[in-house]
Write a protein that holds these residues in place. Structure first.
Motif, short mmCIF file in Angstrom:
data_model
loop_
_atom_site.label_atom_id
_atom_site.label_comp_id
_atom_site.label_asym_id
_atom_site.label_seq_id
_atom_site.Cartn_x
_atom_site.Cartn_y
_atom_site.Cartn_z
N UNK A 39 0.87 -1.18 0.00
CA UNK A 39 0.00 0.00 0.00
C UNK A 39 0.90 1.23 0.00
N UNK A 40 0.88 1.97 -1.10
CA UNK A 40 1.70 3.18 -1.21
C UNK A 40 0.99 4.38 -0.61
N UNK A 41 1.72 5.21 0.11
CA UNK A 41 1.17 6.46 0.64
C UNK A 41 1.82 7.59 -0.16
N UNK A 42 1.03 8.27 -0.98
CA UNK A 42 1.55 9.34 -1.85
C UNK A 42 1.09 10.69 -1.33
N UNK A 70 11.80 0.63 7.98
CA UNK A 70 12.94 1.22 7.28
C UNK A 70 12.74 2.72 7.37
N UNK A 71 13.48 3.41 8.25
CA UNK A 71 13.19 4.83 8.51
C UNK A 71 13.64 5.74 7.38
N UNK A 72 13.08 6.95 7.38
CA UNK A 72 13.43 7.92 6.33
C UNK A 72 14.89 8.36 6.43
N UNK A 73 15.35 8.66 7.63
CA UNK A 73 16.71 9.13 7.83
C UNK A 73 17.55 7.98 8.37
N UNK A 74 18.31 7.33 7.49
CA UNK A 74 19.05 6.14 7.91
C UNK A 74 20.15 6.48 8.90
N UNK A 116 8.17 1.14 5.01
CA UNK A 116 9.35 1.66 4.31
C UNK A 116 9.12 3.13 4.00
N UNK A 117 9.98 4.00 4.57
CA UNK A 117 9.81 5.44 4.41
C UNK A 117 10.95 5.99 3.55
N UNK A 118 10.62 6.46 2.37
CA UNK A 118 11.62 6.96 1.41
C UNK A 118 12.79 5.96 1.29
N UNK A 124 6.55 7.27 -0.04
CA UNK A 124 7.55 7.75 -0.99
C UNK A 124 7.07 9.02 -1.65
N UNK A 125 8.02 9.93 -1.93
CA UNK A 125 7.72 11.14 -2.68
C UNK A 125 7.95 10.93 -4.17
#
Length: 515
Positions: free
Chosen positions: A287-290, A338-342, A427-429, A460-461
């Motif tokens: 499921x994508x969150x746009x 999986x965070x946005x800022x690794x 999974x964030x970005x 994802x952006x």
């Protein structure tokens, strides 16, 4: 038009690596010439040589037909070369004008003529469509506005050759389109643009010619009109790469594995960041969150993961209400992230790869007796297995994670989270800043989790990523889910409009605006 820059046999070595291996490229006046290649291919090193930050071990540099040697960036600036770095070099407390004129002040030693400088900068801003208030403080600017200040800085120094190093890495899709328009305007005004990127959509949109570098060597230079994304990918990676939609396993009983029910969240009791959010993530789907950045995605992730407690509503996973559970309990219940800022949230860069691979698991009996005494051999052996399984490219699992490329750092996080066998993986970005080879690996891993019957929630952006990886797409706008659509039936244009608030009706017609 003739070559304005020629690089002949440029070689640069660092301990244990040849970053540039006898590279020869010519750049023509008034063109947009892209340097494309995977992370670590040697693109930035080459441009740092051209800008005077590094000196080559071998080779020759010619500007307008004349051999030159640069000892520092001041030498290149004198030859009308400017560079906009990926990480901005601005002082937040100063105004736009003050940042731009540092080192180039007009007036006397006792009094700098800020008014005249501001007028000059305003005129440049107008001429190139950069839309920046010279009197505004940098601290009050958005990321895209700060990038425009960096462009104005090199234009103020009368640069004719502009180098852009991965300039779109921090921009949203809409900002990327605006940035590409700016580059085309600079070209129209006679500037020569050297564009470093691994994002093929924008490379194909604005380039005149493209030079591909792989493992420090030039693979070839092609005219944009005579190539396509598939060929460029093969040149960059050395093989075919599949970033498109893949066939999926069908599940007869796709029950909900995660539910967000009427969740609202308010910041400082005044700003409503989430407004009655309802989402259902099914078993065996992505499921994508746009949405445009800043529309509530961060708060939604944090509510699901347990960093934030919602004002109202609930989060249910596998039929269990986890709204008040701690972060560790949610992970033990089957939630992976999986965070946005690794760097900030995913890794401890000064820890070894092995220790990062068990981060958050170090209290489990598998790795620690009685949750206290670490079993270093088990940790090392497990890390070696994960290194092979997830293709983490490193000399040893005992080296610090901070020494690896961004793609390999991301593989550590993915290996750790996937190895926990989570029921839900957020999974964030996950591919931000990664090259096409690493992107393919990340997306393939997400789809493997889906095909094992897991639920994957993808924030994802990148519209192309959302469209190619997702099964369904939920669009978030101003803290609300305004629509949920089938990924195969919505177009990129429709999705982009929805992200700006337009609601998609049957047949893709606009039926209103949210908010």
């Amino acid at each position: 038009m003739g070559s304005i820059i020629e690089l002949k046999g440029i070689t640069k070595r660092f301990p244990g690596i040849v970053a540039n291996d006898h590279i020869s490229i010519s750049f023509e006046k008034g063109e947009i010439h892209t340097l494309a290649g995977e992370n670590g291919a040697g693109k930035s090193t080459l441009m740092n040589i051209l800008y005077g930050l590094y000196q080559p071990d071998e080779g020759e540099l010619l500007i307008r037909g004349e051999p030159v040697k640069f000892s520092n960036s001041k030498d290149s600036i004198r030859h009308k070369i400017g560079m906009v770095h990926q990480h901005f070099m601005l002082i937040p407390k100063l105004t736009v004008t003050e940042n731009i004129i540092v080192g180039q002040e007009i007036g006397t030693a006792l009094k700098v003529d800020r008014r005249q400088a501001g007028e000059t900068i305003g005129a440049l801003s107008e001429q190139y469509g950069l839309k920046i208030d010279p009197g505004k403080k940098v601290a009050d600017l958005s990321v895209t506005e700060q990038q425009r200040v960096e462009i104005l800085k090199v234009l103020y120094r009368e640069a004719e050759i502009l180098i852009f190093d991965e300039p779109t890495a921090v921009l949203t899709p809409q900002e990327i389109d605006e940035f590409c328009d700016i580059l085309l305007k600079l070209k129209e005004k006679g500037k020569t643009i050297i564009f470093i990127s691994h994002k093929l959509a924008e490379v194909m949109k604005i380039s005149d010619r493209i030079t591909v570098i792989r493992l420090g060597k030039v693979v070839g230079t092609v005219e944009k009109k005579e190539t396509d994304s598939a060929e460029l990918t093969r040149m960059m990676v050395g093989r075919d790469v599949n970033l498109g939609r893949r066939s999926r396993r069908q599940f007869e009983k796709a029950e909900n594995i995660l539910e967000v029910r009427d969740v609202s969240y308010t910041v400082n009791k005044t700003v409503k960041k989430l407004k009655s959010i309802n989402l259902e993530l099914r078993k065996g789907e992505v499921l994508g969150i746009a949405g445009v950045d800043g529309n509530g995605q961060e708060e939604l992730v944090n509510v699901i993961c347990g960093k934030l407690t919602p004002d109202s509503g609930s989060v249910v996973m596998n039929g269990k209400d986890i709204t008040k559970d701690k972060i560790r309990d949610r992970k033990d219940h089957g939630l992976g992230l999986i965070p946005e800022d690794r760097h900030r949230d995913g890794l401890v860069l000064e820890y070894s790869i092995a220790n990062n691979l068990i981060l958050g698991l170090q209290y489990h009996e598998t790795f620690a007796k009685n949750g206290i005494w670490l079993n270093f051999k088990k940790i090392h052996d497990t890390a070696e297995e994960m290194k092979e399984q997830f293709d983490i490219r490193c000399a040893s699992v005992d080296v610090n994670a901070g020494t690896l490329s961004g793609g390999n750092q991301q593989k550590i996080i993915i290996a750790r989270e996937a190895s926990r066998d989570p029921d839900v993986l957020i999974a964030v970005q996950p591919t931000r800043g990664l090259d096409v080879g690493a992107m393919e690996f990340v997306q393939k891993t997400l789809l493997e989790q889906r095909d094992k019957g897991k639920g994957v929630l993808l924030f994802s952006l990148e519209l192309d990523e959302i469209l190619s990886v997702s099964d369904r797409i939920a669009v978030i706008f101003k803290g609300e889910i305004i629509d949920v659509v089938d990924a195969q039936s919505v177009t990129r244009q429709e999705l982009g409009m929805m992200m700006l608030g337009s609601v998609k009706g049957k047949g893709g017609t606009e039926v209103g605006t949210a908010g």
